[in-house]
Design a protein around this motif. Sequence first.
Motif, PDB file in Angstrom:
ATOM      1  N   LEU A  43      50.370  58.411  76.369  1.00  0.00           N
ATOM      2  CA  LEU A  43      51.378  58.576  75.332  1.00  0.00           C
ATOM      3  C   LEU A  43      51.747  57.207  74.778  1.00  0.00           C
ATOM      4  O   LEU A  43      52.168  56.316  75.530  1.00  0.00           O
ATOM      5  N   ALA A  44      51.625  57.053  73.478  1.00  0.00           N
ATOM      6  CA  ALA A  44      51.870  55.765  72.828  1.00  0.00           C
ATOM      7  C   ALA A  44      53.362  55.518  72.645  1.00  0.00           C
ATOM      8  O   ALA A  44      54.204  56.413  72.764  1.00  0.00           O
ATOM      9  N   GLY A  45      53.678  54.275  72.321  1.00  0.00           N
ATOM     10  CA  GLY A  45      55.060  53.887  72.106  1.00  0.00           C
ATOM     11  C   GLY A  45      55.564  54.222  70.722  1.00  0.00           C
ATOM     12  O   GLY A  45      54.848  54.784  69.880  1.00  0.00           O
ATOM     13  N   GLY A  46      56.809  53.870  70.470  1.00  0.00           N
ATOM     14  CA  GLY A  46      57.418  54.150  69.178  1.00  0.00           C
ATOM     15  C   GLY A  46      56.706  53.428  68.049  1.00  0.00           C
ATOM     16  O   GLY A  46      56.309  52.266  68.178  1.00  0.00           O
ATOM     17  N   GLY A  47      56.512  54.135  66.964  1.00  0.00           N
ATOM     18  CA  GLY A  47      55.842  53.551  65.809  1.00  0.00           C
ATOM     19  C   GLY A  47      54.349  53.436  65.943  1.00  0.00           C
ATOM     20  O   GLY A  47      53.708  52.725  65.155  1.00  0.00           O
ATOM     21  N   MET A  48      53.744  54.142  66.929  1.00  0.00           N
ATOM     22  CA  MET A  48      52.303  54.091  67.141  1.00  0.00           C
ATOM     23  C   MET A  48      51.721  55.502  67.233  1.00  0.00           C
ATOM     24  O   MET A  48      52.340  56.392  67.806  1.00  0.00           O
ATOM     25  N   ARG A  49      50.514  55.662  66.675  1.00  0.00           N
ATOM     26  CA  ARG A  49      49.768  56.896  66.876  1.00  0.00           C
ATOM     27  C   ARG A  49      49.010  56.819  68.204  1.00  0.00           C
ATOM     28  O   ARG A  49      48.944  55.769  68.842  1.00  0.00           O
ATOM     29  N   ARG A  50      48.405  57.927  68.587  1.00  0.00           N
ATOM     30  CA  ARG A  50      47.728  57.974  69.888  1.00  0.00           C
ATOM     31  C   ARG A  50      46.563  57.005  69.976  1.00  0.00           C
ATOM     32  O   ARG A  50      46.160  56.601  71.068  1.00  0.00           O
ATOM     33  N   GLU A  51      46.019  56.590  68.818  1.00  0.00           N
ATOM     34  CA  GLU A  51      44.889  55.651  68.815  1.00  0.00           C
ATOM     35  C   GLU A  51      45.277  54.271  69.339  1.00  0.00           C
ATOM     36  O   GLU A  51      44.399  53.409  69.506  1.00  0.00           O
ATOM     37  N   TYR A  52      46.549  54.051  69.622  1.00  0.00           N
ATOM     38  CA  TYR A  52      46.948  52.801  70.266  1.00  0.00           C
ATOM     39  C   TYR A  52      46.134  52.552  71.536  1.00  0.00           C
ATOM     40  O   TYR A  52      45.835  51.401  71.880  1.00  0.00           O
ATOM     41  N   PHE A  53      45.762  53.624  72.225  1.00  0.00           N
ATOM     42  CA  PHE A  53      45.005  53.481  73.465  1.00  0.00           C
ATOM     43  C   PHE A  53      43.511  53.282  73.221  1.00  0.00           C
ATOM     44  O   PHE A  53      42.750  53.165  74.180  1.00  0.00           O
TER      45      PHE A  53
ATOM     46  N   LEU B  70      42.311  50.842  70.773  1.00  0.00           N
ATOM     47  CA  LEU B  70      42.316  49.730  69.826  1.00  0.00           C
ATOM     48  C   LEU B  70      40.968  49.025  69.795  1.00  0.00           C
ATOM     49  O   LEU B  70      40.279  48.910  70.804  1.00  0.00           O
ATOM     50  N   ALA B  71      40.619  48.535  68.618  1.00  0.00           N
ATOM     51  CA  ALA B  71      39.430  47.694  68.473  1.00  0.00           C
ATOM     52  C   ALA B  71      39.654  46.763  67.290  1.00  0.00           C
ATOM     53  O   ALA B  71      40.373  47.089  66.351  1.00  0.00           O
ATOM     54  N   ALA B  72      39.029  45.600  67.361  1.00  0.00           N
ATOM     55  CA  ALA B  72      39.132  44.639  66.265  1.00  0.00           C
ATOM     56  C   ALA B  72      37.806  43.931  66.104  1.00  0.00           C
ATOM     57  O   ALA B  72      37.543  42.913  66.750  1.00  0.00           O
ATOM     58  N   GLY B  73      36.951  44.464  65.271  1.00  0.00           N
ATOM     59  CA  GLY B  73      35.665  43.832  65.018  1.00  0.00           C
ATOM     60  C   GLY B  73      34.734  43.922  66.223  1.00  0.00           C
ATOM     61  O   GLY B  73      35.014  44.578  67.212  1.00  0.00           O
ATOM     62  N   SER B  74      33.637  43.230  66.131  1.00  0.00           N
ATOM     63  CA  SER B  74      32.609  43.332  67.176  1.00  0.00           C
ATOM     64  C   SER B  74      32.869  42.400  68.355  1.00  0.00           C
ATOM     65  O   SER B  74      32.263  42.555  69.411  1.00  0.00           O
TER      66      SER B  74
ATOM     67  N   ALA C   3      45.989  42.912  63.223  1.00  0.00           N
ATOM     68  CA  ALA C   3      45.282  43.925  62.438  1.00  0.00           C
ATOM     69  C   ALA C   3      45.036  45.187  63.253  1.00  0.00           C
ATOM     70  O   ALA C   3      45.148  46.309  62.747  1.00  0.00           O
ATOM     71  N   ALA C   4      44.687  45.005  64.521  1.00  0.00           N
ATOM     72  CA  ALA C   4      44.426  46.165  65.375  1.00  0.00           C
ATOM     73  C   ALA C   4      45.678  47.013  65.546  1.00  0.00           C
ATOM     74  O   ALA C   4      45.619  48.253  65.493  1.00  0.00           O
ATOM     75  N   ILE C   5      46.824  46.359  65.761  1.00  0.00           N
ATOM     76  CA  ILE C   5      48.085  47.085  65.920  1.00  0.00           C
ATOM     77  C   ILE C   5      48.493  47.761  64.620  1.00  0.00           C
ATOM     78  O   ILE C   5      48.893  48.939  64.600  1.00  0.00           O
ATOM     79  N   LYS C   6      48.386  47.048  63.510  1.00  0.00           N
ATOM     80  CA  LYS C   6      48.785  47.630  62.228  1.00  0.00           C
ATOM     81  C   LYS C   6      47.957  48.856  61.887  1.00  0.00           C
ATOM     82  O   LYS C   6      48.451  49.799  61.256  1.00  0.00           O
ATOM     83  N   ALA C   7      46.697  48.874  62.314  1.00  0.00           N
ATOM     84  CA  ALA C   7      45.812  49.993  61.985  1.00  0.00           C
ATOM     85  C   ALA C   7      46.259  51.297  62.633  1.00  0.00           C
ATOM     86  O   ALA C   7      45.881  52.376  62.166  1.00  0.00           O
ATOM     87  N   VAL C   8      47.048  51.224  63.714  1.00  0.00           N
ATOM     88  CA  VAL C   8      47.483  52.446  64.398  1.00  0.00           C
ATOM     89  C   VAL C   8      48.996  52.641  64.292  1.00  0.00           C
ATOM     90  O   VAL C   8      49.559  53.525  64.934  1.00  0.00           O
TER      91      VAL C   8
END
Length: 308
Positions: free
Chosen positions: A39-49, A51-55, A212-217
């Motif tokens: 379960l994600a925190g406030g202001g986050m969708r489930r994709e918080y768990f 996360l990815a940022a580029g290769s 960027a990774a956080i903002k995306a979710v």
Amino acid sequence: MKALRVPTGLAVGEFDNLHLGASWWAPDAQRSKTVFVCLAGGGMRREYFDLAAGSNANFSFVASMRAYGHGLLLVDHPGVGDSDAPGDGYLLDPYLIAQAHHLALQQLHQVLPELAQMHSIGVGHSMGAMITLIQQARYASHRAIALLGFGFDGLPAYLPPAARDLLDDRLALEAASAELARAMFKLPYPVIPAGGNGGIYGGTHAADGAVAAIKAVSTHLLPVPAFMSMYPHHWDALAGKINVPVLLALGDQDLVRAPDNVEHVFSASPAVDVMVLPETGHSQFVFATRTDLFAQIGQWPDRLKEEF
């Protein structure tokens, strides 16, 4: 990965049967009997768990746990992501949200036969940790719980005077919570700017690509849980009912801190472990210390099997 919409049977606002969005990764049946329910925190969708940022930077809790063979179930809170969102967001208090997650998990046991055979471990971050705590205390959903970025001191300095005046009468405070939150946030689903590199990102210590990774979710807040998360020591009594192993993990630059008397707070738990991660802010997944955190959680089921 299988995306799901899970009925809870709850009538909330205009919804006769509130549904929650979820993502399911089955475990490697030859290696693990554990599923992490996240379960994600406030202001986050489930994709918080996930996360990815580029290769070159992978912050994914999902990828790490799958490498251990474990299953994962990520679930959006009501009002967030792919879950149903009542027009009046102030209907969604922490107790209703915890009940919705409990009912969704029960339903998933019926539709995912492999899940019904798994040992579940609840993993919550920040507000999601608060919901995991409530769910475990009320419904005993999991074999163990990991609470990330969660403390008990609250943020009383940010409470309005009307709330501080009720701190000695917690029943009255709970009854007034929705209206107090409405007065503070105004909107049913407020959006709060991330605001720089403070306790969330830990200044210069967060990994490249973290923002960027956080903002995306990121998404809007649920105002009543966000407001109630500021109450000092409001969840201590529920913590005392937790009778499974508990892992608390916080950053040394976190917004919150671990209680000094953690064994007393979780007095019914057979084991309480505390990790304080150095040079780490509130969102631990975007710091170098995530590798230690992921290893601790990924290996936890084997230790639980041996000890309990």
